[in-house]
Structure formats: structure tokens, C-alpha cells
Design a protein around this motif. Structure first.
Motif, PDB file in Angstrom:
ATOM      1  N   ILE A 172       0.828  -1.208   0.000  1.00  0.00           N
ATOM      2  CA  ILE A 172       0.000   0.000   0.000  1.00  0.00           C
ATOM      3  C   ILE A 172       0.863   1.259   0.000  1.00  0.00           C
ATOM      4  O   ILE A 172       0.576   2.240  -0.690  1.00  0.00           O
ATOM      5  N   GLU A 173       1.965   1.226   0.736  1.00  0.00           N
ATOM      6  CA  GLU A 173       2.799   2.414   0.910  1.00  0.00           C
ATOM      7  C   GLU A 173       3.679   2.740  -0.293  1.00  0.00           C
ATOM      8  O   GLU A 173       3.930   3.915  -0.585  1.00  0.00           O
ATOM      9  N   LYS A 174       4.160   1.734  -0.980  1.00  0.00           N
ATOM     10  CA  LYS A 174       5.172   1.978  -2.023  1.00  0.00           C
ATOM     11  C   LYS A 174       4.729   2.919  -3.143  1.00  0.00           C
ATOM     12  O   LYS A 174       5.505   3.794  -3.546  1.00  0.00           O
ATOM     13  N   PRO A 175       3.509   2.779  -3.696  1.00  0.00           N
ATOM     14  CA  PRO A 175       3.119   3.740  -4.733  1.00  0.00           C
ATOM     15  C   PRO A 175       3.118   5.180  -4.233  1.00  0.00           C
ATOM     16  O   PRO A 175       3.410   6.106  -5.001  1.00  0.00           O
ATOM     17  N   LEU A 176       2.830   5.379  -2.954  1.00  0.00           N
ATOM     18  CA  LEU A 176       2.828   6.721  -2.372  1.00  0.00           C
ATOM     19  C   LEU A 176       4.256   7.248  -2.248  1.00  0.00           C
ATOM     20  O   LEU A 176       4.535   8.418  -2.561  1.00  0.00           O
ATOM     21  N   GLU A 177       5.170   6.392  -1.809  1.00  0.00           N
ATOM     22  CA  GLU A 177       6.579   6.785  -1.688  1.00  0.00           C
ATOM     23  C   GLU A 177       7.167   7.086  -3.062  1.00  0.00           C
ATOM     24  O   GLU A 177       7.941   8.037  -3.220  1.00  0.00           O
ATOM     25  N   TYR A 178       6.778   6.286  -4.043  1.00  0.00           N
ATOM     26  CA  TYR A 178       7.248   6.544  -5.406  1.00  0.00           C
ATOM     27  C   TYR A 178       6.678   7.852  -5.937  1.00  0.00           C
ATOM     28  O   TYR A 178       7.380   8.638  -6.588  1.00  0.00           O
ATOM     29  N   ALA A 179       5.408   8.126  -5.657  1.00  0.00           N
ATOM     30  CA  ALA A 179       4.778   9.370  -6.098  1.00  0.00           C
ATOM     31  C   ALA A 179       5.508  10.583  -5.528  1.00  0.00           C
ATOM     32  O   ALA A 179       5.753  11.570  -6.239  1.00  0.00           O
ATOM     33  N   LEU A 180       5.865  10.509  -4.251  1.00  0.00           N
ATOM     34  CA  LEU A 180       6.573  11.611  -3.609  1.00  0.00           C
ATOM     35  C   LEU A 180       7.964  11.786  -4.225  1.00  0.00           C
ATOM     36  O   LEU A 180       8.416  12.911  -4.463  1.00  0.00           O
ATOM     37  N   TRP A 181       8.636  10.685  -4.500  1.00  0.00           N
ATOM     38  CA  TRP A 181       9.948  10.741  -5.158  1.00  0.00           C
ATOM     39  C   TRP A 181       9.826  11.382  -6.539  1.00  0.00           C
ATOM     40  O   TRP A 181      10.637  12.241  -6.912  1.00  0.00           O
ATOM     41  N   LEU A 182       8.804  10.977  -7.280  1.00  0.00           N
ATOM     42  CA  LEU A 182       8.582  11.513  -8.626  1.00  0.00           C
ATOM     43  C   LEU A 182       8.317  13.014  -8.568  1.00  0.00           C
ATOM     44  O   LEU A 182       8.843  13.792  -9.389  1.00  0.00           O
ATOM     45  N   TYR A 183       7.523  13.432  -7.603  1.00  0.00           N
ATOM     46  CA  TYR A 183       7.224  14.858  -7.413  1.00  0.00           C
ATOM     47  C   TYR A 183       8.504  15.636  -7.122  1.00  0.00           C
ATOM     48  O   TYR A 183       8.749  16.706  -7.713  1.00  0.00           O
ATOM     49  N   ASN A 184       9.326  15.113  -6.221  1.00  0.00           N
ATOM     50  CA  ASN A 184      10.572  15.800  -5.845  1.00  0.00           C
ATOM     51  C   ASN A 184      11.569  15.850  -7.007  1.00  0.00           C
ATOM     52  O   ASN A 184      12.291  16.832  -7.167  1.00  0.00           O
ATOM     53  N   GLN A 185      11.592  14.785  -7.816  1.00  0.00           N
ATOM     54  CA  GLN A 185      12.477  14.769  -8.991  1.00  0.00           C
ATOM     55  C   GLN A 185      12.061  15.851  -9.984  1.00  0.00           C
ATOM     56  O   GLN A 185      12.902  16.565 -10.539  1.00  0.00           O
ATOM     57  N   LYS A 186      10.761  15.963 -10.195  1.00  0.00           N
ATOM     58  CA  LYS A 186      10.239  16.970 -11.123  1.00  0.00           C
ATOM     59  C   LYS A 186      10.518  18.385 -10.588  1.00  0.00           C
ATOM     60  O   LYS A 186      10.904  19.292 -11.347  1.00  0.00           O
ATOM     61  N   LYS A 187      10.348  18.557  -9.295  1.00  0.00           N
ATOM     62  CA  LYS A 187      10.606  19.848  -8.650  1.00  0.00           C
ATOM     63  C   LYS A 187      12.088  20.211  -8.774  1.00  0.00           C
ATOM     64  O   LYS A 187      12.442  21.369  -9.062  1.00  0.00           O
ATOM     65  N   LEU A 188      12.954  19.217  -8.584  1.00  0.00           N
ATOM     66  CA  LEU A 188      14.401  19.432  -8.673  1.00  0.00           C
ATOM     67  C   LEU A 188      14.809  19.841 -10.085  1.00  0.00           C
ATOM     68  O   LEU A 188      15.642  20.743 -10.267  1.00  0.00           O
ATOM     69  N   ARG A 189      14.212  19.205 -11.087  1.00  0.00           N
ATOM     70  CA  ARG A 189      14.528  19.553 -12.476  1.00  0.00           C
ATOM     71  C   ARG A 189      14.119  20.990 -12.787  1.00  0.00           C
ATOM     72  O   ARG A 189      14.834  21.712 -13.489  1.00  0.00           O
ATOM     73  N   LYS A 190      12.975  21.407 -12.261  1.00  0.00           N
ATOM     74  CA  LYS A 190      12.514  22.779 -12.476  1.00  0.00           C
ATOM     75  C   LYS A 190      13.462  23.778 -11.827  1.00  0.00           C
ATOM     76  O   LYS A 190      13.785  24.828 -12.398  1.00  0.00           O
ATOM     77  N   GLU A 191      13.931  23.451 -10.624  1.00  0.00           N
ATOM     78  CA  GLU A 191      14.854  24.342  -9.911  1.00  0.00           C
ATOM     79  C   GLU A 191      16.176  24.461 -10.649  1.00  0.00           C
ATOM     80  O   GLU A 191      16.758  25.554 -10.756  1.00  0.00           O
ATOM     81  N   LYS A 192      16.670  23.348 -11.166  1.00  0.00           N
ATOM     82  CA  LYS A 192      17.927  23.369 -11.925  1.00  0.00           C
ATOM     83  C   LYS A 192      17.784  24.175 -13.204  1.00  0.00           C
ATOM     84  O   LYS A 192      18.683  24.921 -13.590  1.00  0.00           O
ATOM     85  N   ALA A 193      16.630  24.025 -13.864  1.00  0.00           N
ATOM     86  CA  ALA A 193      16.385  24.771 -15.100  1.00  0.00           C
ATOM     87  C   ALA A 193      16.318  26.268 -14.811  1.00  0.00           C
ATOM     88  O   ALA A 193      16.854  27.086 -15.574  1.00  0.00           O
ATOM     89  N   ALA A 194      15.694  26.639 -13.695  1.00  0.00           N
ATOM     90  CA  ALA A 194      15.590  28.050 -13.318  1.00  0.00           C
ATOM     91  C   ALA A 194      16.963  28.618 -12.983  1.00  0.00           C
ATOM     92  O   ALA A 194      17.277  29.765 -13.345  1.00  0.00           O
ATOM     93  N   THR A 195      17.800  27.814 -12.318  1.00  0.00           N
ATOM     94  CA  THR A 195      19.153  28.255 -11.968  1.00  0.00           C
ATOM     95  C   THR A 195      19.984  28.476 -13.222  1.00  0.00           C
ATOM     96  O   THR A 195      20.729  29.456 -13.331  1.00  0.00           O
ATOM     97  N   ARG A 196      19.880  27.578 -14.192  1.00  0.00           N
ATOM     98  CA  ARG A 196      20.629  27.728 -15.449  1.00  0.00           C
ATOM     99  C   ARG A 196      20.197  28.994 -16.175  1.00  0.00           C
ATOM    100  O   ARG A 196      21.014  29.697 -16.754  1.00  0.00           O
ATOM    101  N   GLU A 213      18.975  31.713 -14.811  1.00  0.00           N
ATOM    102  CA  GLU A 213      19.501  32.888 -14.101  1.00  0.00           C
ATOM    103  C   GLU A 213      20.983  33.078 -14.366  1.00  0.00           C
ATOM    104  O   GLU A 213      21.483  34.206 -14.500  1.00  0.00           O
ATOM    105  N   THR A 214      21.708  31.960 -14.455  1.00  0.00           N
ATOM    106  CA  THR A 214      23.162  32.014 -14.671  1.00  0.00           C
ATOM    107  C   THR A 214      23.481  32.425 -16.111  1.00  0.00           C
ATOM    108  O   THR A 214      24.454  33.147 -16.356  1.00  0.00           O
ATOM    109  N   ASN A 215      22.698  31.954 -17.053  1.00  0.00           N
ATOM    110  CA  ASN A 215      22.931  32.241 -18.483  1.00  0.00           C
ATOM    111  C   ASN A 215      21.695  32.862 -19.099  1.00  0.00           C
ATOM    112  O   ASN A 215      20.994  32.237 -19.881  1.00  0.00           O
TER     113      ASN A 215
END
Length: 381
Positions: free
Chosen positions: A350-374, A376-378
Motif C-alpha cells: 500500500i505504501e510503495k506507490p505513495l513513496e514513489y509518487a513523492l519521489w517523482l514529485y521531488n524529482q520533477k521539482k528538482l529539475r525545475k529548480e535546476k532549469a531556473a538556476t541555469r 539565471e546564470t545564463n
């Protein structure tokens, strides 16, 4: 800022608004709350397409009650919709087409025949796949029953043991037909000569209902009941595939399938293998090999069809210990583990799909932050 939101997409079972897995959704809502994930449930008919809003089913963990609430679209969607012949399924197809760009934990897996053909292309799996043919004429069945003493006829999109037939050649040359109808009811067994086999099956409309003919594996225990194994493979909180658990299933008396909904019972994999194989060292090897097959299969099908978060594999193990992959189910139930007494495995399932969903959300959030940083830098690139 609010918590990330997971929307569980399902279908009503009827026009009265009944939800199939409500107890599971309650547990998922509670488990999601513990890890910082909001969960709600909805169906395609709950969507307001003009306003892009959802009249969601929300479970209140404090009052232990359900209510309805208008919500914006979730960050991720967990598709639990099973095939059904209804206008509700047509609504689902429309929803997937309209909102296919959203983040789904699991994309649609193809039908049994397409999955079989896809897996046959990879030599790693060929030895584990029972010979299967699409039923296009009587010749397909005739060829298979001449080659194998036991064959199964399965609907290409069937679930839960509905509409499955078992045909076994007897020593006197006749054929024993057993099975279940579309309502899972056990049909009366009948013995017929080869000359009468096809006429006996005419009412099943095998071609029109799109059936497969599959090589059968002898799986009867000493008491005459058939058995197999249900393996659940899921993504974990790091986005990696792993086997959550595997349980044995023993069919009801006179049943040709082991499905729990058809009256079957669940036991641990090890206990069932001890009855079937006996040798301890062989059992350990079989269990390891089955896990490897489960992870390889899940990873391969995800590469073939797009993002997936879990799969159930129906496995048969013959007397020699060889593992056969009978079927892949993209919308697995979890009850087999609770019925086998494996409460911890059930909880993790029961728990694993929820943990995976949270990981997926954080990965997507991280990619957006990296794109925003790039950016700003360039700023000029």
C-alpha cells in the motif's frame, strides 16, 4: 505552500456511484498523510472539463468519513482503472486523451497478446513464456491441442478468471472442457471427442470475443486443486523496481484458476513450494530466480510502454522448478498478502506507490529548480 497531491483515478462500479477499493484508498490516504502527501480519489465523471476542476472523494482520517470536495488537478495521477464494458470506460478513454500530458505514475499497459509478442522479442524471456496464439480460426486451437496435452483459452482483456476455459486431452482421446463463465461461475465439465470440440465451444464466440490459446502447465496438487503464484513488483521511494512480495494461490475445488475472487485461498510462497517441490535448496533458488524475472520483466515493460509504478505477475512453477510467466496485471490487488498472513508485505504494498509518487514529485521539482538556476546564470542563452 501546500503538500503535493496524488489523485487516485478509478471507475464507479455502477451508476449508483460505488467505488471498488474504498478500504484500500482509506489506508492510502492515511499512509500518505504520514509521509507528507495529500491523497484524494476521483473518476472521469467527477471532472469538470470546462473549469479543469475535480469533484473529488476525500477521506478524513480524523473523523474516518468520506466527503466530496471541489479540487484543482493533482500533481500526480495514480490510475487504478480496470477494463469494464460500460459508458464509464468510454469516459475514461476521453479523460486519458484530454489529460494525457499530466504526470501519471503508471501508463496504460497493452492487452495480453501485445504484451506477449513484445516480450517474445527479447530472448531473456522466451523460455519463461508459455506458447501462445491468437484465436483466429478453429485451426489455431486444433494445432495447439495436438501439440500440447493441456491448453487454456483466455479472453485477451479478461481479468479475475472470467471466461477462461481449460481443455485437456484424456487417455481415451477425448477432451475434457472445464472453465468459468463471464460471471466467474464454474461451468459443468464435459468430455467430447475432437470432432465435437469446436461445435461445443461455438457459443463462446472465441474469435468475436478475442481469445488467446495458451500452452497449459500442469499445476494440480495432490488434492486435485490448481495453484500458482502472484508476485507484486513495485517502484520504491528511490524510483527503483523491487519485488514487494510473492504469495501462493490455491484454486477452489473444481476451479481451473486460482483467483481469490473465484473462491481460491492464499498461502505463503515458501509453504506452497514445499508442498510442490520439496527440496529446500531448490526452493531458495526458485525464489531468487523468480525475483530476478519479476524485476527484469517490469523494467522491460516500462521501457516498452512508458512509465509504470507496479505490476503483478502470475507465475506457474512446474515440477522441475521451471518458472512460467502466465500473465501480467498492471492494476494489481493486494489482498493475496493479507490472506496469506503477510501483514507487513500488505502494508508495504500500500505504501510503495505513495513513496514513489513523492519521489517523482521531488524529482520533477528538482529539475525545475535546476532549469531556473541555469536560466539565471545564463540569461542570454
Amino acid at each position: 505552500m501546500g503538500l503535493p497531491v496524488l489523485g487516485i483515478l478509478t471507475l464507479y462500479l455502477n451508476d449508483n456511484g460505488a467505488l471498488e477499493e474504498r478500504p484500500i484508498y482509506q489506508r492510502m490516504t492515511l499512509a500518505g498523510k504520514k509521509i507528507g502527501l495529500d491523497v484524494f480519489v476521483f473518476t472521469p465523471s467527477d471532472v469538470n472539463y470546462k473549469q479543469n476542476r475535480i469533484h473529488a472523494h476525500v477521506y478524513n482520517t480524523a473523523t474516518k468519513s468520506w466527503s466530496r470536495k471541489w479540487s484543482s488537478f493533482p500533481h500526480m495521477i495514480y490510475d487504478r482503472c480496470r477494463i469494464q464494458r460500460s459508458h464509464r470506460f468510454e469516459q475514461l478513454l476521453h479523460f486519458r486523451k484530454q489529460y494525457g500530458h499530466l504526470t501519471f505514475l503508471n501508463r496504460v499497459l497493452r492487452n495480453k497478446w501485445t504484451v506477449y509478442k513484445t516480450m517474445r522479442k527479447d530472448e531473456r524471456f522466451r523460455a519463461n513464456l508459455p506458447h501462445t496464439r491468437m484465436y483466429e480460426s478453429q485451426k489455431d486451437l486444433t494445432d495447439m491441442i495436438r501439440k500440447y496435452p493441456l491448453v487454456y483459452l483466455k479472453p485477451i482483456n479478461g481479468t479475475g478468471g472470467r471466461g477462461i476455459l481449460r481443455i485437456e486431452k484424456n487417455q481415451d482421446g477425448t477432451y475434457l472442457i472445464q472453465g468459468r463463465d463471464q460471471s466467474r461461475r464454474i461451468i459443468s465439465p464435459v468430455r467430447v471427442p475432437l470432432s465435437a470440440l469446436h461445435s461445443r465451444l461455438a457459443s463462446w464466440n472465441l474469435k468475436g470475443n478475442r481469445y488467446l490459446v495458451q500452452q497449459g502447465i500442469q499445476l494440480k496438487l495432490s488434492n486435485g486443486r490448481v495453484h500458482d503464484y502472484r508476485m507484486l513488483v513495485q517502484k520504491n521511494g528511490s524510483g527503483a523496481w523491487e519485488v514487494t512480495g510473492c504469495a501462493g494461490r490455491i484454486g477452489a475445488p473444481r476451479s481451473i484458476t486460482s483467483n481469490l475472487h473465484g473462491g481460491g485461498e492464499a498461502v505463503t510462497m515458501k509453504a506452497l513450494l514445499e508442498r510442490w517441490i520439496g527440496k529446500e535448496d531448490s526452493i531458495e533458488k526458485i525464489m531468487r530466480t523468480a525475483e530476478e524475472l519479476g524485476v527484469q520483466t517490469s523494467s522491460f515493460l516500462e521501457q516498452s510502454y512508458g512509465r509504470l509504478c507496479e505490476l503483478a505477475l502470475d507465475l506457474a512453477i512446474d515440477r522441475k522448478g521451471h518458472i512460467w510467466l502466465l500473465e501480467v496485471n498492471p492494476k494489481p490487488a493486494r489482498e493475496v498478502f493479507i490472506q496469506a498472513g503477510e501483514k507487513e508485505t500488505y502494508r508495504r504494498a500500500i505504501e510503495k506507490p505513495l513513496e514513489y509518487a513523492l519521489w517523482l514529485y521531488n524529482q520533477k521539482k528538482l529539475r525545475k529548480e535546476k532549469a531556473a538556476t541555469r536560466e539565471e546564470t545564463n540569461p542570454d542563452t
